[in-house]
Design a protein around this motif. Sequence first.
Motif, short mmCIF file in Angstrom:
data_model
loop_
_atom_site.label_atom_id
_atom_site.label_comp_id
_atom_site.label_asym_id
_atom_site.label_seq_id
_atom_site.Cartn_x
_atom_site.Cartn_y
_atom_site.Cartn_z
N ALA A 252 0.61 -1.19 -0.06
CA ALA A 252 0.00 0.01 -0.02
C ALA A 252 0.89 1.06 0.07
N ARG A 277 -6.23 4.58 -4.75
CA ARG A 277 -7.53 3.67 -4.52
C ARG A 277 -7.06 2.12 -4.17
N GLN A 278 -5.83 1.91 -5.13
CA GLN A 278 -5.36 0.35 -4.80
C GLN A 278 -4.69 0.57 -3.19
N LYS A 281 -7.40 0.14 -0.75
CA LYS A 281 -7.98 -0.90 -0.72
C LYS A 281 -7.12 -1.98 -0.03
N PRO A 284 -7.30 -0.05 4.35
CA PRO A 284 -8.48 0.82 4.61
C PRO A 284 -8.20 1.87 5.70
N HIS A 290 -5.90 8.07 2.27
CA HIS A 290 -7.26 8.75 1.95
C HIS A 290 -7.38 10.09 1.88
#
Length: 495
Positions: A252, A277-278, A281, A284, A290
């Motif tokens: 991430a 977005r990956q 994902k 989170p 974010h």
Amino acid sequence: MDLEFGNYRLKRAERLLLGPKGPMVLSARSFDILAMLLERPDEVIGKTELFDAVWPGLVVEENTLQVHISALRKLLPAEMIVTVHGRGYKYAGPQPFGATAETPVLPRPSIAVLPFDNMSRDPEQDYFSDGITEDIIAELSKFREFLVIARNSSFQFRGKANDVAEVAKKLGVQYVVEGSVRKIGNRVRVTVQLIDASSTAHIWGEHYDRELDDIFAIQDEITQMIAARLARQARTAIASRARARPTDNMSAYEFYLRALQLAAVYETVLEAEPFLRQAVKLDPRFAAAHAMLSFVESMKFYWDYNNPGHLHSGLEIARTAFGLDPDEAYGHLATGFAHLYLRQFRQAEISLDRAVALNPNDPFILSIRAIHLNYTDRPAEALVEINEAQRRDPYAVGWYEDFRGIILTTTGRYREAMACYAKMATVPPWSLVRLIVCHSELGEIKQAQDVLARVKAHYPGLGLDEIVDTEVDYYEDPAVCSRYRAILQRVDKEE
């Protein structure tokens, strides 16, 4: 005349607050509140009077005043501003007095972090060494004791055999950080050195050879060691500024680093979205990812002015980021950006002030606050802010000249505004409208008509009022856009 109170000085002409360590970040509304309290020490000033003086003619929620009072109490000793319940506020600190003699201000240490060399012999790993550099820049930028050059300008020297003294001269800094990164499998090797550009003396250097999972600890240590070497007053704050580990998922994190590389450039900012977005994902709970995603989502509005849905979804993603970490500066930037273009000016001011407080060296945050100041009838302050932004990113032209041109048009300095637009490779539609205004107000009707033809070609089928509504109608004072509409109509009818 300036006002001195205790160890502080309010410079009214420059709208600047000086503290024991130099200039302090203070929003325009907070400045006005403080000035009013200092002018009437020991006198209770009612909330209604403060609202009328600081927000004349506007309906503002009561908690907005409380937010600014709270901000002042964080900057000053809390006991200086007293709440008198049911009545208002009063200044209760050392007696203020008028001062004419200039108080010397010590210059802040200025620093540029050059892009770390990728020693992995794999060009595909450039994003990783670049990302490490950007992360260190971002962390150093949180120290308001420093002036930190932004990524876009320091990266002008990427991949070159640089003379440190020459680089420092071009960027206008006292100190330069150089380094390299080698990533092999699950191991990472980082070397770094801090150099005094005036003497090319090495102030500090270190070599790290660790597991990849230790990269955050390495970055924190580099940031803190640089801070400790450059500003004695920063040492007391260093321990509290070590970051919590942003993510335990290194995949991430690598997606996030790829996104940073793209989000740092206006032309490629939207390409960062799939990587972010990956990242969220895979983790989170990755607050920084974010927050950056909320910024990218909100920025889509610049490419799609007819779709405020981007602003609302940006706000929603920012709320997710705040639930994980309320101090993510880019979440506050995205929130302020969205509120600004939704014409919710007071909420925008609170969010943008918070973003600047969290990262006072980020040039894009400063730039968006400059635009907010312009749209809320404070163009003189906006020019100061945009100049502060470009001081931190001297090699950038694009958005600075665009924003400066917008602000100069608002102030009526049309020839200077046109000079800004002339530096741009492509002038966007919202500034073409201002260029029409500039030419018209200078009596250059033929040039104004030529630009108007370009705008009409960009918006086939739209009337002039609709064009102004789409590209310009973000001023708090409706009279500004009414005037722009009238000018465009007059240019259109000229023979």
